[in-house]
Design a protein around this motif. Sequence first.
Motif, mmCIF file in Angstrom:
data_model
loop_
_atom_site.group_PDB
_atom_site.id
_atom_site.type_symbol
_atom_site.label_atom_id
_atom_site.label_comp_id
_atom_site.label_asym_id
_atom_site.label_seq_id
_atom_site.Cartn_x
_atom_site.Cartn_y
_atom_site.Cartn_z
ATOM 1 N N GLU A 52 38.161 -62.490 43.993
ATOM 2 C CA GLU A 52 39.176 -62.055 44.956
ATOM 3 C C GLU A 52 38.662 -60.922 45.838
ATOM 4 N N GLN A 53 37.589 -60.264 45.391
ATOM 5 C CA GLN A 53 36.950 -59.214 46.182
ATOM 6 C C GLN A 53 35.756 -59.755 46.972
ATOM 7 N N GLY A 54 35.585 -61.079 46.955
ATOM 8 C CA GLY A 54 34.484 -61.689 47.685
ATOM 9 C C GLY A 54 33.175 -61.705 46.919
ATOM 10 N N MET A 55 33.209 -61.411 45.607
ATOM 11 C CA MET A 55 32.005 -61.355 44.792
ATOM 12 C C MET A 55 31.788 -62.685 44.087
ATOM 13 N N PRO A 56 30.719 -63.416 44.403
ATOM 14 C CA PRO A 56 30.440 -64.674 43.707
ATOM 15 C C PRO A 56 30.206 -64.454 42.216
ATOM 16 N N VAL A 57 30.391 -65.514 41.438
ATOM 17 C CA VAL A 57 30.175 -65.437 39.997
ATOM 18 C C VAL A 57 28.693 -65.254 39.681
ATOM 19 N N ALA A 58 27.814 -65.916 40.431
ATOM 20 C CA ALA A 58 26.364 -65.905 40.163
ATOM 21 C C ALA A 58 26.113 -66.397 38.737
ATOM 22 N N GLY A 59 25.149 -65.811 38.024
ATOM 23 C CA GLY A 59 24.847 -66.260 36.674
ATOM 24 C C GLY A 59 23.837 -67.395 36.658
ATOM 25 N N ALA A 60 23.524 -67.863 35.448
ATOM 26 C CA ALA A 60 22.468 -68.846 35.249
ATOM 27 C C ALA A 60 22.793 -70.178 35.896
ATOM 28 N N MET A 61 21.793 -70.791 36.516
ATOM 29 C CA MET A 61 21.940 -72.145 37.044
ATOM 30 C C MET A 61 22.038 -73.163 35.915
ATOM 31 N N ASP A 62 21.374 -72.893 34.816
ATOM 32 C CA ASP A 62 21.413 -73.759 33.637
ATOM 33 C C ASP A 62 21.905 -72.905 32.474
ATOM 34 N N THR A 63 23.213 -72.927 32.217
ATOM 35 C CA THR A 63 23.775 -72.065 31.178
ATOM 36 C C THR A 63 23.319 -72.473 29.783
ATOM 37 N N LEU A 64 23.026 -73.755 29.570
ATOM 38 C CA LEU A 64 22.512 -74.181 28.268
ATOM 39 C C LEU A 64 21.154 -73.542 27.995
ATOM 40 N N GLY A 65 20.278 -73.567 28.988
ATOM 41 C CA GLY A 65 18.960 -72.973 28.833
ATOM 42 C C GLY A 65 19.040 -71.490 28.525
ATOM 43 N N LEU A 66 19.909 -70.766 29.230
ATOM 44 C CA LEU A 66 20.072 -69.334 28.987
ATOM 45 C C LEU A 66 20.531 -69.087 27.557
ATOM 46 N N ARG A 67 21.520 -69.839 27.106
ATOM 47 C CA ARG A 67 22.069 -69.632 25.766
ATOM 48 C C ARG A 67 21.031 -69.940 24.683
ATOM 49 N N ILE A 68 20.233 -70.976 24.896
ATOM 50 C CA ILE A 68 19.206 -71.322 23.919
ATOM 51 C C ILE A 68 18.120 -70.246 23.873
ATOM 52 N N ALA A 69 17.678 -69.765 25.036
ATOM 53 C CA ALA A 69 16.653 -68.713 25.071
ATOM 54 C C ALA A 69 17.114 -67.490 24.295
ATOM 55 N N ASN A 70 18.369 -67.105 24.478
ATOM 56 C CA ASN A 70 18.894 -65.949 23.756
ATOM 57 C C ASN A 70 18.970 -66.204 22.258
ATOM 58 N N ALA A 71 19.436 -67.382 21.873
ATOM 59 C CA ALA A 71 19.548 -67.686 20.444
ATOM 60 C C ALA A 71 18.191 -67.652 19.762
ATOM 61 N N LEU A 72 17.142 -68.088 20.458
ATOM 62 C CA LEU A 72 15.806 -68.137 19.867
ATOM 63 C C LEU A 72 15.268 -66.756 19.494
ATOM 64 N N CYS A 73 15.769 -65.708 20.154
ATOM 65 C CA CYS A 73 15.312 -64.361 19.793
ATOM 66 C C CYS A 73 16.446 -63.489 19.268
ATOM 67 N N GLY A 74 17.515 -64.128 18.778
ATOM 68 C CA GLY A 74 18.550 -63.405 18.054
ATOM 69 C C GLY A 74 19.559 -62.666 18.892
ATOM 70 N N ASN A 75 19.649 -62.948 20.183
ATOM 71 C CA ASN A 75 20.600 -62.271 21.061
ATOM 72 C C ASN A 75 21.946 -62.968 21.097
ATOM 73 N N ALA A 76 22.977 -62.239 21.503
ATOM 74 C CA ALA A 76 24.228 -62.872 21.894
ATOM 75 C C ALA A 76 23.955 -63.784 23.088
ATOM 76 N N GLN A 77 24.678 -64.893 23.174
ATOM 77 C CA GLN A 77 24.329 -65.918 24.157
ATOM 78 C C GLN A 77 24.565 -65.488 25.605
ATOM 79 N N ASN A 78 25.345 -64.444 25.843
ATOM 80 C CA ASN A 78 25.584 -63.969 27.213
ATOM 81 C C ASN A 78 24.646 -62.828 27.604
ATOM 82 N N THR A 79 23.648 -62.529 26.782
ATOM 83 C CA THR A 79 22.686 -61.477 27.126
ATOM 84 C C THR A 79 21.888 -61.894 28.363
ATOM 85 N N ALA A 80 21.679 -60.956 29.279
ATOM 86 C CA ALA A 80 20.913 -61.268 30.488
ATOM 87 C C ALA A 80 19.464 -61.570 30.136
#
Length: 345
Positions: free
Chosen positions: A23-51
């Motif tokens: 509503e402030q004109g700010m796009p969501v952005a974030g990973a183009m492939d959310t599955l890939g991001l979540r898997i990369a984080n899981a492989l090193c013990g991070n929460a799945q939303n870690t940058a």
Amino acid sequence: MIRVKAPGLFTTLQDLGRYGAQEQGMPVAGAMDTLGLRIANALCGNAQNTAALELSYMGPTLVAEADTVQFGLAGNMAVEWLPADGGSPKKLSSWRSVTLKRGEALRIGVLGEAYTYVAVAGGFDLPPLLGSLSTYTRAGLGGFEGRQLRENDALPLKSVTPGSDQELAADAASLYGEGPVRVTLGPQAYRFSEAGTQAFLSGEYTVSKEADRMGLRLEGPVIEHLRGADIASEGIVTGAIQVPGNGQPIMLLADHQTTGGYTKIATIISADLPRVGRLKPGAKLRFQAVSVAEAESLRRAQEAALNSLLGGMRPARPEGGLDLDALYTANLISGMVDAATGADA
């Protein structure tokens, strides 16, 4: 920290996105492939939303400037481990984590998809913007100084002791699916002729060279409008498929604008967005219409499959040979037999 020895083609920090600010004109952005991001984080013990680092087409070279740095690698990519003493590099597989010592480096070359991911155990020690570390480069916001990485950048890490290296025990390809990209029709499906809708659902389209994080322009059968392409501007969701006056569809993705004034013939279902996000220019695709109920069922099934895949991770096997440390500490003998008598020795 990790230091960027070579930045790759377009490497940015991304998490699952910046929600609640459109509503402030700010796009969501974030990973183009959310599955890939979540898997990369899981492989090193991070929460799945870690940058994590999102790589595009050609990866970076990253040097460990900490005693140990654990990387999680998700996506099909050419990876090499470079020793600190300048010795010969060693090839690594992806879909695993790997721990580097100070001075060692990862060199990532050509990617198998448009986007792949490298997470680090503990994540990056950087301030979030509106609750997210996702980079929106068009406005220079978020991530690391609001931009793609450059040579000699130093990315600070949160202090963490890495766990053991892990790898996927099964192929991740099934998570992404195959066949036509599934969509729900609308919200302006009524603004297209029957022939136009049929062309959209039966034709083959090609991803054009005009492809980036904002969206993918397609080339293929012309989609006919009934009363022109323009509408009053309204909110846009990720996966919306706009059709401007030339009749060629545009799939709007992570960095899409918050509002738009072109008719939208359909919306990509959330289960297929990661697959679409990985497409390179020249890729061919078709579309298939499904109901909202079907879309929800497909998304739930994908989530269950992801949880099963991550639950089945196993200790990573050593690359290029035996793990001698593990071999020497294992009990390899369960007993002995006297060769002459056959009795237990």
